[in-house]
Design a protein around this motif. Structure first.
Motif, short mmCIF file in Angstrom:
data_model
loop_
_atom_site.label_atom_id
_atom_site.label_comp_id
_atom_site.label_asym_id
_atom_site.label_seq_id
_atom_site.Cartn_x
_atom_site.Cartn_y
_atom_site.Cartn_z
N GLU A 1 0.80 -1.04 0.19
CA GLU A 1 0.38 0.04 0.27
C GLU A 1 1.11 1.21 0.09
N ARG A 2 2.32 0.97 0.51
CA ARG A 2 2.78 2.36 0.14
C ARG A 2 3.30 2.88 -0.89
N THR A 3 3.06 1.89 -1.48
CA THR A 3 3.47 2.12 -2.59
C THR A 3 1.98 3.07 -3.85
N ASP A 4 1.33 2.47 -3.39
CA ASP A 4 0.23 3.45 -3.86
C ASP A 4 0.41 4.76 -3.03
N VAL A 5 0.67 5.16 -2.04
CA VAL A 5 0.91 6.38 -1.11
C VAL A 5 2.13 6.90 -2.17
N PHE A 6 2.90 6.11 -2.48
CA PHE A 6 3.75 7.39 -3.34
C PHE A 6 3.32 7.70 -5.03
N GLY A 7 2.91 6.74 -5.54
CA GLY A 7 2.24 7.64 -6.11
C GLY A 7 0.57 8.46 -6.16
N TYR A 8 0.11 8.40 -5.32
CA TYR A 8 -0.85 8.98 -5.10
C TYR A 8 0.16 10.85 -4.74
N GLY A 9 1.56 10.76 -4.37
CA GLY A 9 1.68 11.88 -3.99
C GLY A 9 2.28 12.65 -4.60
N ILE A 10 2.57 12.60 -5.42
CA ILE A 10 3.45 12.82 -7.19
C ILE A 10 1.74 12.96 -7.56
N MET A 11 0.75 12.09 -7.68
CA MET A 11 -0.51 12.69 -8.07
C MET A 11 -0.63 14.20 -7.63
#
Length: 550
Positions: free
Chosen positions: A409-419
């Motif tokens: 789930e932390r990989t999703d958090v990274f992608g969300y930050g870029i978004m």
């Protein structure tokens, strides 16, 4: 939270869908207050997928024609206080897992064809009835087969008022069924019911959860004009998406998957699709149905008329409205809530693996709707116990996922930050045009540099024409930088992101992040002085930055 839904597995038992729809409609018209699906004429078996309904409190299916065994997954419904399965054709034994239902007060299984031993824990229920089966009511018959704490051991006898109520209800149901049947027949349309559920934390709004439909290939071929290129809405790592119009004039988006591997074929794919369809939240794209052939896998979603966030940021046509700042804030929060639901409220949790502005759609009210969640699992099943193939978009992929193939789930958090940075700047995650002016190709590195220089106003999307709150911009960038830390464990959970966007706990986390960043840069400067790298060295700051935390 009370949720009452049908748990009959229509996909496996040949249940007449039109009759099913009529039954559900009658339930909501006549019996909404009774939390019951009794006497609806349901047939088939109870699906094990009932175990995902963690908040279910009342399950009443008496008086139907349900066959097969009682799923052991019923033992997962720990909030259940009433379970009524009487007057069906259930067989087999009572699963011992039902002893986990500590809140159960009413348990009625009479008039079935069950056999075997009754778990002792179930005799602690205030009111139970096991009569009319082949059950052994305890060792040496020490337990009565029926017990009601209100009348001390009397068998479960229906009261006169209940009988009258049932008869009246049945008469009304039959009458309304006839009316609905002729209406359906006259319009040549099958009514598709909506069952409403309350989502935890969102009790002020309700969302529709419809019956998942299996489409015929020809039906979708006609809807998309033979998958014409003129109907392509977008294309990504999972395949192309086509705009389509069904026979009843419903607009849909049809995703034609590519590069799928599905051990077990159609059945395995269908199971995964059904699991994804269970994830229901107002900020997640609802799955309408699917289609499988020996060579094709397709998913059908509602058509989102305002397309994606990426489109509204970078691809709008002349005359189309730019996303204003209040809408961008709403999109950021809605996306965070959708991801929080996937990570922390789904069992098993769902990891998106490709969070970006292009995969966040906008409904008619410009509310964020996260799409493509769960697709990585559908098309990326590999025979390995270690990692899976890396899925995602460069610039949005977390460094640990890129280097090891292990996602969380932390990989999703990274992608969300870029978004979030996309939302603030309107720019792409990777932009090679910046090479002409500076060395920061990655949007993340570019923003970090401007944040250190206190020049964040230079990065805000020019399309906003200064119509934004700079304090809110800084807050969103701070959340983005917390989400994109190099070490996965340092990144916040999506529930924490939601709270920070709502104004809770950001200041403390940001102060801690700044301290870590200062130490990191001091260590870099120390190493630079130690090795005395010159301008011609192949090692430079950009190389260190790109290989470090991003």
């Amino acid at each position: 939270m009370d949720i009452v839904v049908s748990v009959v597995d229509a996909s496996k038992n040949g249940l007449n869908i039109c009759a099913f729809a009529i039954g559900l409609l009658m339930f909501f018209c006549v019996s909404r207050s009774t939390s019951s699906l009794a006497f609806m004429g349901f047939t088939g078996t109870l699906t094990p997928r009932i175990g995902v309904l963690k908040y279910l409190k009342t399950l009443s299916l008496q008086g139907n024609g349900i066959t097969g065994g009682i799923p052991k997954e019923l033992g997962n419904l720990t909030n259940l206080n009433m379970l009524d399965l009487e007057n069906n054709r259930l067989t087999g034994e009572i699963p011992s897992s039902l002893g986990n239902l500590k809140k159960l007060q009413f348990f009625l299984l009479d008039s079935n064809d069950l056999s075997g031993q009754i778990p002792d824990q179930l005799f602690e229920v205030s009111k139970y009835n096991f009569t009319g089966n082949k059950l052994n009511c305890g060792v040496n018959q020490r337990h009565p087969c029926a017990f009601d704490s209100a009348d001390q051991g009397s068998s479960h006898k229906p009261k006169t008022g209940l009988i009258i109520g049932v008869i009246v209800g049945l008469v009304v149901i039959i009458f309304l069924c006839c009316l609905l049947f002729f209406w359906c027949k006259g319009s040549h349309k099958i009514y598709k019911p909506e069952v409403f559920v309350d989502v935890a934390g969102e009790v002020d709004r309700r969302i529709a959860f419809g019956q998942l439909k299996r489409f015929a290939w020809r039906e979708l071929q006609i809807a998309t004009d033979n998958f014409s290129e003129k109907n392509v809405l977008g294309q990504g790592g999972f395949g192309k998406v086509y705009k389509g119009v069904l026979a009843d004039n419903t607009k849909v988006a049809v995703k034609r998957l590519t590069d799928y591997e599905s051990p077990g074929g159609d059945a395995a794919f269908q199971r995964e699709v059904e699991m994804i369809s269970v994830a229901v939240h107002r900020n997640l794209l609802r799955l309408i149905g699917f289609c499988t052939t020996p060579t094709e896998r397709l998913l059908v979603y509602p058509f989102m008329q305002n397309l994606s966030v990426a489109y509204r940021l970078r691809e709008i046509k002349p005359g189309e409205a730019v996303l204003d700042w209040p809408t961008r804030k709403r999109v950021a929060l809605g996306t965070a809530r959708g991801l929080e639901y996937l990570h922390e409220h789904c069992n098993p949790k769902i990891i998106h693996r490709d969070v970006k502005a292009a995969n966040v759609l906008l409904d008619e009210d410009f509310e964020a709707v996260v799409g493509d969640f769960g697709l990585a699992k559908l098309v990326d099943v590999r025979k390995t116990d270690v990692t899976t193939q890396v899925r995602g978009t460069m610039g949005h992929i977390a460094p640990e996922y890129l280097s090891t193939g292990k996602s969380s789930e932390r990989t999703d958090v990274f992608g969300y930050g870029i978004m979030l940075l996309e939302i603030v700047t309107g720019q792409r995650a990777i932009d090679f045009s910046r090479l002409e002016e500076e060395d920061d190709v990655l949007l993340l590195d570019h923003v970090k540099k401007l944040e250190r220089e206190k020049k964040l106003d230079a990065i805000v999307d020019r399309n906003l024409i200064k119509n934004y709150n700079m304090q809110e911009v800084e807050m969103m960038i701070q959340v983005a930088l917390l989400c994109t830390q190099g070490t996965p464990e340092d990144r916040p959970l999506m529930s924490e992101v939601v709270r920070m966007l709502e104004g809770e706990g950001l200041a403390e986390r940001w102060e801690e992040w700044q301290h870590v960043e200062v130490n990191r840069r001091q260590e870099y400067e120390r190493l630079k002085r130690r090795f005395d790298w010159g301008e011609d060295s192949v090692y430079n700051q950009d190389a260190i930055e790109l290989s470090g935390g991003r």
